[in-house]
Design a protein around this motif. Structure first.
Motif, PDB file in Angstrom:
ATOM      1  N   LYS A 287      27.167 -24.825  62.597  1.00 32.38           N
ATOM      2  CA  LYS A 287      27.067 -23.589  63.676  1.00 32.38           C
ATOM      3  C   LYS A 287      28.127 -22.762  63.383  1.00 32.38           C
ATOM      4  CE  LYS A 287      24.717 -25.834  67.477  1.00 32.38           C
ATOM      5  NZ  LYS A 287      24.717 -26.389  68.925  1.00 32.38           N
ATOM      6  N   GLY A 288      29.467 -23.146  63.148  1.00 35.10           N
ATOM      7  CA  GLY A 288      30.422 -22.260  62.776  1.00 35.10           C
ATOM      8  C   GLY A 288      30.181 -21.182  61.589  1.00 35.10           C
ATOM      9  N   TYR A 289      29.558 -21.752  60.647  1.00 37.31           N
ATOM     10  CA  TYR A 289      29.160 -20.860  59.553  1.00 37.31           C
ATOM     11  C   TYR A 289      27.971 -19.958  59.984  1.00 37.31           C
ATOM     12  CZ  TYR A 289      32.664 -22.529  56.165  1.00 37.31           C
ATOM     13  OH  TYR A 289      33.953 -22.592  55.745  1.00 37.31           O
ATOM     14  N   GLU A 290      27.048 -20.679  60.822  1.00 37.57           N
ATOM     15  CA  GLU A 290      25.886 -19.723  61.314  1.00 37.57           C
ATOM     16  C   GLU A 290      26.330 -18.438  61.745  1.00 37.57           C
ATOM     17  OE1 GLU A 290      23.273 -21.880  63.883  1.00 37.57           O
ATOM     18  OE2 GLU A 290      22.991 -23.528  62.368  1.00 37.57           O
ATOM     19  N   SER A 291      27.315 -18.569  62.811  1.00 42.20           N
ATOM     20  CA  SER A 291      28.069 -17.395  63.387  1.00 42.20           C
ATOM     21  C   SER A 291      28.634 -16.377  62.528  1.00 42.20           C
ATOM     22  CB  SER A 291      28.963 -17.936  64.416  1.00 42.20           C
ATOM     23  OG  SER A 291      30.219 -18.486  63.986  1.00 42.20           O
ATOM     24  N   GLN A 292      28.866 -16.866  61.472  1.00 38.20           N
ATOM     25  CA  GLN A 292      29.520 -15.718  60.351  1.00 38.20           C
ATOM     26  C   GLN A 292      28.239 -15.227  59.474  1.00 38.20           C
ATOM     27  OE1 GLN A 292      32.792 -17.426  57.935  1.00 38.20           O
ATOM     28  NE2 GLN A 292      33.026 -18.918  59.439  1.00 38.20           N
ATOM     29  N   GLY A 293      26.936 -15.695  59.813  1.00 35.60           N
ATOM     30  CA  GLY A 293      25.849 -15.132  59.078  1.00 35.60           C
ATOM     31  C   GLY A 293      25.687 -15.567  57.598  1.00 35.60           C
ATOM     32  N   VAL A 294      26.486 -16.845  57.511  1.00 37.42           N
ATOM     33  CA  VAL A 294      26.276 -17.601  56.022  1.00 37.42           C
ATOM     34  C   VAL A 294      24.865 -18.416  55.849  1.00 37.42           C
ATOM     35  CG1 VAL A 294      27.586 -19.112  54.553  1.00 37.42           C
ATOM     36  CG2 VAL A 294      28.502 -17.631  56.129  1.00 37.42           C
ATOM     37  N   ILE A 295      24.432 -19.229  56.902  1.00 30.09           N
ATOM     38  CA  ILE A 295      23.456 -20.215  56.884  1.00 30.09           C
ATOM     39  C   ILE A 295      22.042 -19.576  57.014  1.00 30.09           C
ATOM     40  CG2 ILE A 295      22.446 -22.253  57.785  1.00 30.09           C
ATOM     41  CD1 ILE A 295      25.246 -22.639  56.453  1.00 30.09           C
ATOM     42  N   PRO A 296      21.198 -19.706  56.127  1.00 30.87           N
ATOM     43  CA  PRO A 296      19.837 -19.164  56.150  1.00 30.87           C
ATOM     44  C   PRO A 296      19.117 -19.557  57.361  1.00 30.87           C
ATOM     45  CG  PRO A 296      20.224 -19.658  53.946  1.00 30.87           C
ATOM     46  CD  PRO A 296      21.267 -20.320  54.719  1.00 30.87           C
ATOM     47  N   ASP A 297      18.358 -18.576  58.124  1.00 31.77           N
ATOM     48  CA  ASP A 297      17.790 -18.945  59.345  1.00 31.77           C
ATOM     49  C   ASP A 297      16.802 -20.297  59.403  1.00 31.77           C
ATOM     50  OD1 ASP A 297      18.786 -16.511  60.363  1.00 31.77           O
ATOM     51  OD2 ASP A 297      16.804 -15.529  60.109  1.00 31.77           O
ATOM     52  N   ASN A 298      16.326 -20.546  58.124  1.00 28.27           N
ATOM     53  CA  ASN A 298      15.080 -21.809  58.290  1.00 28.27           C
ATOM     54  C   ASN A 298      16.043 -22.858  58.115  1.00 28.27           C
ATOM     55  OD1 ASN A 298      13.014 -20.652  58.776  1.00 28.27           O
ATOM     56  ND2 ASN A 298      12.570 -20.506  56.505  1.00 28.27           N
ATOM     57  N   GLN A 299      17.621 -22.845  57.947  1.00 27.48           N
ATOM     58  CA  GLN A 299      18.217 -24.009  57.998  1.00 27.48           C
ATOM     59  C   GLN A 299      19.239 -23.896  59.179  1.00 27.48           C
ATOM     60  OE1 GLN A 299      18.706 -23.336  53.130  1.00 27.48           O
ATOM     61  NE2 GLN A 299      20.309 -24.411  54.156  1.00 27.48           N
ATOM     62  N   LYS A 300      19.147 -23.097  59.972  1.00 33.85           N
ATOM     63  CA  LYS A 300      20.048 -23.356  61.059  1.00 33.85           C
ATOM     64  C   LYS A 300      19.702 -24.423  61.969  1.00 33.85           C
ATOM     65  CE  LYS A 300      21.315 -18.327  61.252  1.00 33.85           C
ATOM     66  NZ  LYS A 300      20.824 -17.093  61.937  1.00 33.85           N
ATOM     67  N   VAL A 301      20.589 -24.912  62.697  1.00 34.65           N
ATOM     68  CA  VAL A 301      20.596 -26.053  63.566  1.00 34.65           C
ATOM     69  C   VAL A 301      19.415 -26.176  64.272  1.00 34.65           C
ATOM     70  CG1 VAL A 301      21.470 -27.469  65.193  1.00 34.65           C
ATOM     71  CG2 VAL A 301      22.876 -26.931  63.308  1.00 34.65           C
ATOM     72  N   GLN A 302      19.441 -24.911  65.041  1.00 33.10           N
ATOM     73  CA  GLN A 302      18.159 -24.673  66.306  1.00 33.10           C
ATOM     74  C   GLN A 302      16.788 -24.886  65.584  1.00 33.10           C
ATOM     75  OE1 GLN A 302      18.436 -24.918  69.522  1.00 33.10           O
ATOM     76  NE2 GLN A 302      16.332 -25.245  69.464  1.00 33.10           N
ATOM     77  N   ARG A 303      16.623 -24.333  64.254  1.00 33.25           N
ATOM     78  CA  ARG A 303      15.229 -24.268  63.517  1.00 33.25           C
ATOM     79  C   ARG A 303      15.007 -25.708  63.336  1.00 33.25           C
ATOM     80  NH1 ARG A 303      11.649 -21.248  64.496  1.00 33.25           N
ATOM     81  NH2 ARG A 303      10.709 -21.414  62.339  1.00 33.25           N
ATOM     82  N   VAL A 304      15.989 -26.483  62.758  1.00 23.95           N
ATOM     83  CA  VAL A 304      15.818 -27.961  62.462  1.00 23.95           C
ATOM     84  C   VAL A 304      15.284 -28.652  63.792  1.00 23.95           C
ATOM     85  CG1 VAL A 304      16.774 -30.064  61.702  1.00 23.95           C
ATOM     86  CG2 VAL A 304      17.492 -28.077  60.791  1.00 23.95           C
ATOM     87  N   ILE A 305      15.836 -28.357  65.098  1.00 24.58           N
ATOM     88  CA  ILE A 305      15.365 -29.010  66.322  1.00 24.58           C
ATOM     89  C   ILE A 305      14.013 -28.606  66.552  1.00 24.58           C
ATOM     90  CG2 ILE A 305      15.807 -28.932  68.531  1.00 24.58           C
ATOM     91  CD1 ILE A 305      18.766 -29.001  67.849  1.00 24.58           C
ATOM     92  N   ASP A 306      13.641 -27.217  66.337  1.00 19.93           N
ATOM     93  CA  ASP A 306      12.565 -26.609  66.741  1.00 19.93           C
ATOM     94  C   ASP A 306      11.346 -27.283  65.791  1.00 19.93           C
ATOM     95  OD1 ASP A 306      13.663 -25.261  68.806  1.00 19.93           O
ATOM     96  OD2 ASP A 306      13.768 -23.213  67.257  1.00 19.93           O
ATOM     97  N   ARG A 307      11.632 -27.480  64.680  1.00 16.33           N
ATOM     98  CA  ARG A 307      10.499 -27.976  63.582  1.00 16.33           C
ATOM     99  C   ARG A 307      10.225 -29.504  64.153  1.00 16.33           C
ATOM    100  NH1 ARG A 307      13.024 -27.409  59.038  1.00 16.33           N
ATOM    101  NH2 ARG A 307      13.780 -29.349  58.835  1.00 16.33           N
ATOM    102  N   ALA A 308      11.284 -30.104  64.562  1.00 23.26           N
ATOM    103  CA  ALA A 308      11.172 -31.628  64.930  1.00 23.26           C
ATOM    104  C   ALA A 308      10.053 -31.695  66.024  1.00 23.26           C
ATOM    105  CB  ALA A 308      12.572 -32.157  65.311  1.00 23.26           C
ATOM    106  N   TRP A 309      10.478 -30.500  67.048  1.00 21.65           N
ATOM    107  CA  TRP A 309       9.307 -30.787  68.252  1.00 21.65           C
ATOM    108  C   TRP A 309       8.219 -30.197  67.921  1.00 21.65           C
ATOM    109  CZ3 TRP A 309       9.056 -32.478  73.182  1.00 21.65           C
ATOM    110  CH2 TRP A 309       8.176 -31.889  73.885  1.00 21.65           C
ATOM    111  N   TYR A 310       8.004 -29.183  66.931  1.00 20.98           N
ATOM    112  CA  TYR A 310       6.526 -28.778  66.803  1.00 20.98           C
ATOM    113  C   TYR A 310       5.831 -29.653  65.897  1.00 20.98           C
ATOM    114  CZ  TYR A 310       3.110 -26.318  64.218  1.00 20.98           C
ATOM    115  OH  TYR A 310       1.604 -25.630  63.954  1.00 20.98           O
ATOM    116  N   VAL A 311       6.635 -30.589  65.220  1.00 23.64           N
ATOM    117  CA  VAL A 311       5.820 -31.311  64.370  1.00 23.64           C
ATOM    118  C   VAL A 311       5.315 -32.777  65.103  1.00 23.64           C
ATOM    119  CG1 VAL A 311       5.910 -33.167  62.509  1.00 23.64           C
ATOM    120  CG2 VAL A 311       7.109 -31.038  62.110  1.00 23.64           C
ATOM    121  N   ALA A 312       6.233 -33.037  66.054  1.00 19.69           N
ATOM    122  CA  ALA A 312       5.768 -34.109  67.128  1.00 19.69           C
ATOM    123  C   ALA A 312       4.860 -33.856  68.088  1.00 19.69           C
ATOM    124  CB  ALA A 312       7.194 -34.507  67.802  1.00 19.69           C
ATOM    125  N   THR A 313       4.670 -32.464  68.381  1.00 21.81           N
ATOM    126  CA  THR A 313       3.864 -32.001  69.623  1.00 21.81           C
ATOM    127  C   THR A 313       2.339 -31.500  68.891  1.00 21.81           C
ATOM    128  OG1 THR A 313       4.909 -29.806  69.648  1.00 21.81           O
ATOM    129  CG2 THR A 313       5.342 -31.831  71.053  1.00 21.81           C
TER     130      THR A 313
END
Length: 422
Positions: A287-313
């Motif tokens: 998350k610290g590096y996300e705030s610096q614009g370093v981590i690609p969007d699809n790899q951000k923590v929230q996207r990993v969480i969102d993917r888990a919810w989408y796949v589960a539902t």
């Protein structure tokens, strides 16, 4: 200030393939009034293992071959997979003033560009196919382009990789009783041989893991404590507990093989156990590096969480749902808090109190469970949740780096666990 040419490597040890790369960088630097800077990984290698040769000796090997300066990347490779550590390393190089990046590969720059385009388009650099030749070089180029860097990318034709291999050189020295054989000497620059021999004589090679600490944790930690460690999932934790007692490295490697971990993920998991790396620590770093614009969007923590919810539902097959989520940029509203019922005895209900912290884990039967202490008693019980939430929570707990925490909450009919994700 001179413009900089950067090389990122392990150099463990520096062999003639590395020497060729440095010479090509030196030519480029001298022709364009630039400076050659090598960035060496420190602490743990890019493959998540302790180094054979320590940082200081590897630095001296690089400097002896004409490098102007050596800098270090430290604290990344026992915490992050390459798809996350590469953009962080690239960011540091760019911030330092690097304008050119030079690497070696057996394929051309055009081939690297062609294979990288798919990942650039998707903005996702996890799961680079093992079948790709020079996949690490493809990853570096793809992330460089995706992040919008103006870094110039140069590729030098690499030597025979089956011959000029740091892994094979290291293994030969170990197999021959820490002797640099004549065959290995042919693969190394003279300066490397001298420095390497000095390190062997001083008994500083190889660097080793702290196996005593690893055995202690794997032999004694509860499921709840193991669940907090990064890169351990529920099945693996149960295998670890099932196969106790651990007294040698092979028994540890065997338990990860039984859990379907490959060599790279096994090394990362063992390194995380050794260094006590928690999922929260990894998440906060990301998350610290996300705030610096370093981590690609699809790899951000929230996207990993969102993917888990989408796949589960989703009503789709898990693989199909994953593909759809990634390719169609689907937005969902994932719950970060769940309330789960408990199966408590009358006695357990009597001593349970609101606000108690709980540890979540996957029990030996694959059920999501919770444990907590109250009045000196340890209470363990399965959680009661709707099927979709069970699947979602299991995906999160198996994500390798997203923590889950819980605390007891009073309800009309007794007690529940309030589960916090992330």
């Amino acid at each position: 200030m001179l413009i900089l040419i950067g090389i990122s490597a392990d150099f463990d040890p520096v062999h003639k393939g590395h020497e060729k790369l440095i010479k090509e960088a030196r030519k480029l630097a001298d022709n364009e009034n630039k400076k050659v800077v090598v960035y060496l990984n420190k602490g743990f290698s890019a493959n998540h293992a302790p180094f054979f040769v320590n940082f200081e000796a590897r630095r001296d090997m690089a400097l002896a071959l004409g490098v102007d300066e050596v800098k270090s990347f430290e604290g990344l490779h026992h915490r992050l997979v390459l798809s996350y550590s590469v953009p962080i390393r690239l960011k540091q190089m760019i911030d330092d003033g690097i304008t050119d990046y030079i690497t070696s590969a057996s394929i051309s720059l055009d081939e690297i560009k062609s294979k990288a385009q798919k990942f650039i388009d998707e903005g996702n650099f996890v799961g680079m196919p093992k079948s790709y030749t020079n996949r690490n070089e493809i990853r570096w180029y793809a992330i460089n382009q995706f992040l919008g860097s103006k870094l110039n990318y140069h590729v030098v034709k690499e030597f025979n990789k089956d011959k000029y291999s740091g892994r094979l050189i290291r293994q030969s020295i170990i197999d021959n009783g820490m002797v640099i054989t004549d065959d290995v000497k042919k693969l190394l620059p003279k300066t490397t041989i001298e420095i390497l021999q000095h390190e062997i004589d001083a008994d500083r090679i190889p660097e080793n893991r702290n196996w005593v600490e690893i055995y202690k944790k794997m032999n004694t930690y509860s499921r709840g404590n193991l669940e907090k460690i990064a890169y351990l999932n529920g099945n693996t934790i149960n295998e670890i507990i099932k196969r106790r007692v651990y007294r040698d490295p092979e028994s540890i490697w065997a338990v990860f093989r039984r859990s379907n971990y490959g060599p790279v993920m096994t090394r990362l998991a063992i390194s995380s156990i050794e260094m006590g790396v928690t999922k929260k620590e990894v998440m906060d770093l990301m998350k610290g590096y996300e705030s610096q614009g370093v981590i690609p969007d699809n790899q951000k923590v929230q996207r990993v969480i969102d993917r888990a919810w989408y796949v589960a539902t989703s009503r789709l097959d898990a693989r199909e749902a994953n593909e759809k989520f990634r390719n169609e940029k689907i937005e969902v509203n994932s719950p970060l808090c769940l309330e789960a019922g408990l199966n408590l005895t009358k006695f357990e209900t009597k001593i349970t109190k609101e606000g108690l912290k709980t540890d979540l884990y996957v029990d030996k039967n694959g059920k999501i469970s919770v444990q907590f202490k109250s009045e000196g008693k340890k209470i363990k019980t399965n959680l009661r949740l709707p099927a979709e939430e069970v699947t979602y929570l299991r995906y999160i707990m198996d994500s390798h780096f997203i923590p889950v925490n819980g605390h007891i909450k009073k309800s009309e009919k007794g007690f529940k666990v309030k589960v916090i994700i992330g």
